[in-house]
Every structure is written in structure tokens, then in C-alpha cells.
Design an enzyme around this catalytic site. Structure first.
Site, PDB file in Angstrom:
ATOM      1  N   LYS A   7       4.240  11.897  -5.381  1.00  0.00           N
ATOM      2  CA  LYS A   7       3.119  12.799  -5.078  1.00  0.00           C
ATOM      3  C   LYS A   7       2.714  12.684  -3.628  1.00  0.00           C
ATOM      4  CE  LYS A   7       0.421  11.219  -8.204  1.00  0.00           C
ATOM      5  NZ  LYS A   7       1.313  10.682  -9.165  1.00  0.00           N
ATOM      6  N   GLU A  18       6.088   4.253 -20.321  1.00  0.00           N
ATOM      7  CA  GLU A  18       4.973   3.392 -19.895  1.00  0.00           C
ATOM      8  C   GLU A  18       3.657   3.773 -20.583  1.00  0.00           C
ATOM      9  OE1 GLU A  18       2.563   4.089 -16.586  1.00  0.00           O
ATOM     10  OE2 GLU A  18       3.895   5.550 -15.677  1.00  0.00           O
ATOM     11  N   ASP A  78       5.030  -1.255  -7.760  1.00  0.00           N
ATOM     12  CA  ASP A  78       6.173  -0.544  -8.367  1.00  0.00           C
ATOM     13  C   ASP A  78       7.397  -0.626  -7.451  1.00  0.00           C
ATOM     14  OD1 ASP A  78       4.422   0.229 -10.360  1.00  0.00           O
ATOM     15  OD2 ASP A  78       4.406   2.364  -9.806  1.00  0.00           O
TER      16      ASP A  78
HETATM   17  N1  PSU Z   1       1.580   8.377 -11.132  1.00  0.00           N
HETATM   18  C1  PSU Z   1       1.197   9.332 -12.012  1.00  0.00           C
HETATM   19  N2  PSU Z   1       0.542   8.960 -13.142  1.00  0.00           N
HETATM   20  C2  PSU Z   1       0.271   7.657 -13.401  1.00  0.00           C
HETATM   21  C3  PSU Z   1       0.735   6.660 -12.487  1.00  0.00           C
HETATM   22  C4  PSU Z   1       1.383   7.071 -11.368  1.00  0.00           C
HETATM   23  O1  PSU Z   1       1.411  10.492 -11.783  1.00  0.00           O
HETATM   24  O2  PSU Z   1      -0.344   7.379 -14.438  1.00  0.00           O
HETATM   25  C5  PSU Z   1       0.515   5.216 -12.782  1.00  0.00           C
HETATM   26  C6  PSU Z   1       1.835   4.521 -13.113  1.00  0.00           C
HETATM   27  O3  PSU Z   1       1.613   3.616 -14.170  1.00  0.00           O
HETATM   28  C7  PSU Z   1       2.169   3.764 -11.837  1.00  0.00           C
HETATM   29  C8  PSU Z   1       0.794   3.399 -11.370  1.00  0.00           C
HETATM   30  O4  PSU Z   1       2.974   2.631 -12.041  1.00  0.00           O
HETATM   31  O5  PSU Z   1       0.006   4.551 -11.638  1.00  0.00           O
HETATM   32  C9  PSU Z   1       0.764   3.044  -9.910  1.00  0.00           C
HETATM   33  O6  PSU Z   1      -0.450   2.464  -9.613  1.00  0.00           O
HETATM   34  P1  PSU Z   1      -0.649   1.672  -8.244  1.00  0.00           P
HETATM   35  O7  PSU Z   1      -0.543   2.701  -7.174  1.00  0.00           O
HETATM   36  O8  PSU Z   1      -2.028   1.078  -8.358  1.00  0.00           O
HETATM   37  O9  PSU Z   1       0.423   0.633  -8.186  1.00  0.00           O
END
Ligand code: PSU
Ligand code: MN
Length: 308
Positions: free
Chosen positions: A165, A30, A148
Site C-alpha cells: 500500500k 493470518e 514482516d
Molecule cells: N495490511 C493490510 N491489512 C492488515 C495488515 C497489513 O492491508 O491487516 C496487518 C498484517 O497483519 C501485517 C501487519 O502483518 O498489519 C503489519 O503491521 P506492522 O506495520 O505494525 O508491522
């Protein structure tokens, strides 16, 4: 171009298209992790290391992003540098954002959700990243649930990650995935890894010992027409892990700061990652880099198995 460029918005790099056509292993990667997940220039260095790791594992890396409104599968080093350099000025794209970034011919970094969509379009079934989005803490009020999770219910791509996390509500994330029929698999572990540390304390659905076992389950799932992905959770290597009590305290502080600053929506995850890195004097960033590289190694093994 090749038969894999069937979608008019999709550009598959020649090396990736050749690999897909001849049934060779490919691993999707990604780009939000590059633009929003890490600071420049370590983001770009990491992206290169991750690609090298996939290659050493016998697979072709396909980093995915949107450049000038084109869906790119396989980036050049210059493309990666452009995304890394622009950082958070690049639009963070999930499923909802794709049509607009395309029509406006903009640059977009793809989240896990958007990367899964584009990987599936190109015919790539294995994807390595750091962590997936999930149910945010306090989601009972905020309704902040990462797209996701919905994509994991929909697109046929296995996502290799280092677990979830504890900035997120891990228990509710697992409940959501269960409801959506998404298997959460522990790669040589009984418990779900917690990204910077090796265990969250939550049990995984299935423990697997080998890439071959994962590939076999993927084939069965999709042969049966059970659409949707899988989460393959790999613990961060012991020597790079952070102590969970220390990191949990840091995460609490970062979450409180996020509340105070009233950070909402898609800005939350990048804010938390940067805040945690600052509060650990960069040690969380080092851990993040190592776990992504490790995930890329495992993803390559799975990609090799699924094409053999
Ligand atoms: N977790 C990480 N690093 C990241 C992301 C998640 O440790 O860069 C990024 C990924 O691209 C994931 C996104 O799909 O954050 C999720 O964002 P949101 O919670 O806004 O959907
Ligand atoms: Mn969100």
C-alpha cells in the site's frame, strides 16, 4: 496428536495435520487482518469466504492465531468469531510478542511475521494475506520498519499478497527486501501492485505467468538452503480496483490525521486501514475483501503445485 505438533505450544487442527502428513496442499491465513484489519462482522464473513476459496482451489485452509496462549494452526468458525468480535482487544502479535502471549495464556492475532513463524513450524509453505507490512513513510526519522520484512528474510514461507500500500514507502520497502535477499515476484504483472490499485509503478524483480513457475522457484530456493520467504504480488482484479489518484489522496489525508493524533508503533497500520475505509465510504474495505479472496485463490494454486 500428529507428528506436526512437535512444538509443545502448537496445536494443529486434525484436518490440517492430516493434509500435511499425506502431502496435500495447505494454505496458511493470518488473523490480524481479522481482528485489526476489518470491522466486525465483515471481518468474520471475509475470513469464512477466504477459507472457502482455498477449499475450492483444492487446498486446506489453516487460519493461524493464538488462543489462550496456544499456537493454533487451523481455527473453527467459533474461534474466528471470537477473534473478530474482540477485534482490537486481541493482542496484535509479531515475533517479539509470542513468548509473552503464550506465557500469559492470552489471545493473540498473528501478523504476517508471526503467521510465517507458526506456519513454518507446522510445515506450511504457502500463506495468503491482503498486504504485508513494510518501511513506513518517514522511516528515516521514525525507524518504523515492519517486522514482516525481517521475517521474510528468515522464514521459509511464500507470502501471496496484493503488493504494498502507498501508506508505506514502497521504494524503501523494495530496497530493504533486496538487501535481505527476498524475491519480489509479480504474478502476471511487471509492476508491483499497490493493494487497492493494480500498479505502484515500481518494477517487480521477476514476473511469473503460472503457479507452477512460482512453486518451482520456491523448491529450488529452499533445496539450496537459501532461507527466507518470497513475496508473490497479485494485482487486485480490475473490476474491484480503486483509482490510484483518488486512493492516493485519501491515503495522504489518513497519514496526516495519524500524525496529528500521534499514532505510533503497531497501532499505525490498523489506524490507517480504518481511516481509509471511513474516508472512502467503505469502498476500500470492499476492495480489501476482494483482493484477499483473489490472493487466496492464487495461493491455493501454488500450494497445489508445490505438493504435486
Ligand atoms: N495490511 C493490510 N491489512 C492488515 C495488515 C497489513 O492491508 O491487516 C496487518 C498484517 O497483519 C501485517 C501487519 O502483518 O498489519 C503489519 O503491521 P506492522 O506495520 O505494525 O508491522
Ligand atoms: Mn511498525
Amino acid at each position: 496428536m500428529s507428528k506436526h505438533s512437535f512444538n509443545e505450544h502448537l496445536d494443529v487442527a486434525a484436518e490440517v495435520a492430516d493434509a500435511l502428513e499425506s502431502g496435500k496442499p495447505v494454505v496458511a491465513l493470518e488473523s490480524t487482518i481479522i481482528s485489526h484489519g476489518m470491522p466486525y462482522p465483515r471481518n468474520v464473513e471475509t475470513a469464512a469466504l477466504v477459507e472457502d476459496t482455498v477449499r475450492r482451489g483444492g487446498a486446506v485452509p489453516a487460519t493461524i492465531a493464538i488462543l489462550d496462549g496456544r499456537l493454533k494452526v487451523g481455527l473453527s468458525r467459533a474461534d474466528i468469531d471470537r477473534l473478530g468480535n474482540k477485534g482490537t482487544d486481541v493482542i496484535k502479535c509479531s515475533r517479539r510478542d509470542l513468548p509473552f502471549v503464550i506465557t500469559r495464556k492470552q489471545d493473540g492475532a498473528t501478523t504476517v511475521a508471526a503467521t510465517m513463524i507458526i506456519a513454518a513450524m507446522a510445515g506450511i509453505r504457502v500463506f495468503a494475506t491482503g498486504g504485508i507490512g513494510g518501511v513506513h513513510r518517514g522511516a528515516e526519522e521514525s525507524m518504523d520498519v515492519s517486522a514482516d520484512l525481517e521475517e521474510l528474510a528468515r522464514s521459509n514461507v511464500a507470502v501471496v499478497c496484493a503488493g504494498i500500500k502507498s501508506v508505506l514507502d514502497i521504494g524503501r520497502t523494495l530496497e530493504y527486501l533486496e538487501t535481505k535477499g527476498v524475491p519480489v515476484v509479480g504474478y502476471r504483472t511487471d509492476t508491483l501492485p499497490a493493494f487497492y490499485s493494480r500498479s505502484s509503478g515500481f518494477a517487480v524483480d521477476y514476473r511469473v505467468e503460472s503457479a507452477a513457475e512460482v512453486a518451482a522457484a520456491m523448491n529450488i530456493k529452499w533445496d539450496m538452503g537459501l532461507n527466507g520467504g518470497m513475496v508473490i504480488a497479485v494485482p487486485i482484479p480490475e473490476e474491484h480496483a480503486l483509482a490510484s489518484d483518488e486512493i492516493d489522496r485519501v491515503i495522504e489525508d489518513a497519514l496526516q490525521e495519524m500524525q496529528r493524533q500521534d499514532i505510533t508503533g503497531k497501532d499505525r497500520t490498523p489506524f490507517l486501514l480504518a481511516s481509509i475505509a471511513e474516508r472512502t465510504g467503505g469502498r476500500s474495505l470492499d476492495a480489501n475483501i476482494q483482493l484477499v479472496i483473489n490472493n487466496a485463490r492464487v495461493a491455493a494454486e501454488i500450494a497445489v503445485e508445490i505438493t504435486s
